[in-house]
Design a protein around this motif. Structure first.
Motif: not given
Length: 186
Positions: A113-121, A136-137, A149-155, A163-169
């Protein structure tokens, strides 16, 4: 010498070697009926007093033969202390098509249940094809920073853009949302 035995559809292979410095190393592998490695054991006797290094890796598999849990227990008794063991646990979860949904790292200490060390896909699934594409990862770099990390198909070019996005709070406000700090495209 190699030895293979079979007990109720479990197969075991062992190998021992004596090194030039008189260190005895022992390797033992256990396979299930699907020939998946369920257990790996390594032991190295390093000194005359019987001090040894040992490492045992145990794996559990889903019905689809995908690893769901890996436990590694390492012990070092070369310095004479007998209670010097370390246990590391990794956990994995998959969707019905076998895509990895999340993995929980060893720092979670076995907590599912610890999401601190969890990687979601997440995945893009096209119903016209059996293949899924990683979208996404997402993981936490530290307590205040989430990396996505977001994978986007360039049309236009029909190529994948990562694309790597960094979020903080703000930690001083427990109700604060994550704020996009930077975005990089490759």
């Amino acid at each position: 010498p190699k030895k293979t035995t079979s007990t109720s559809r479990t197969f075991i292979t062992e190998r021992k070697e004596l090194l030039e410095n008189q260190t005895l190393r022992s390797y033992k592998y256990t396979f299930n009926e699907d020939f998946l490695t369920t257990k790996e054991e390594f032991e190295s006797i390093t000194n005359a007093a019987g001090g040894k290094l040992s490492k045992t890796t145990t794996r559990l598999f889903s019905t689809y033969q995908l690893p769901t849990k890996e436990t590694v227990v390492s012990t070092d008794t070369t310095s004479g202390t007998s209670n010097n063991a370390q246990t590391l646990i990794k956990q994995y979860s998959y969707n019905k098509t076998g895509n990895l949904l999340y993995e929980i790292g060893t720092k979670a200490e076995g907590s599912s249940t610890d999401t601190t060390y969890r990687t979601d896909y997440t995945y893009y699934t096209d119903t016209s094809t059996p293949y899924s594409h990683l979208l996404t990862k997402t993981y936490k770099q530290d307590a205040n920073t989430t990396i996505r990390e977001v994978n986007v198909l360039d049309e236009a070019t029909h190529s994948m853009v990562i694309r790597t996005e960094v979020y903080s709070k703000d930690c001083s406000d427990v109700n604060a949302d994550y704020v996009l700090q930077s975005k990089t495209e490759y």
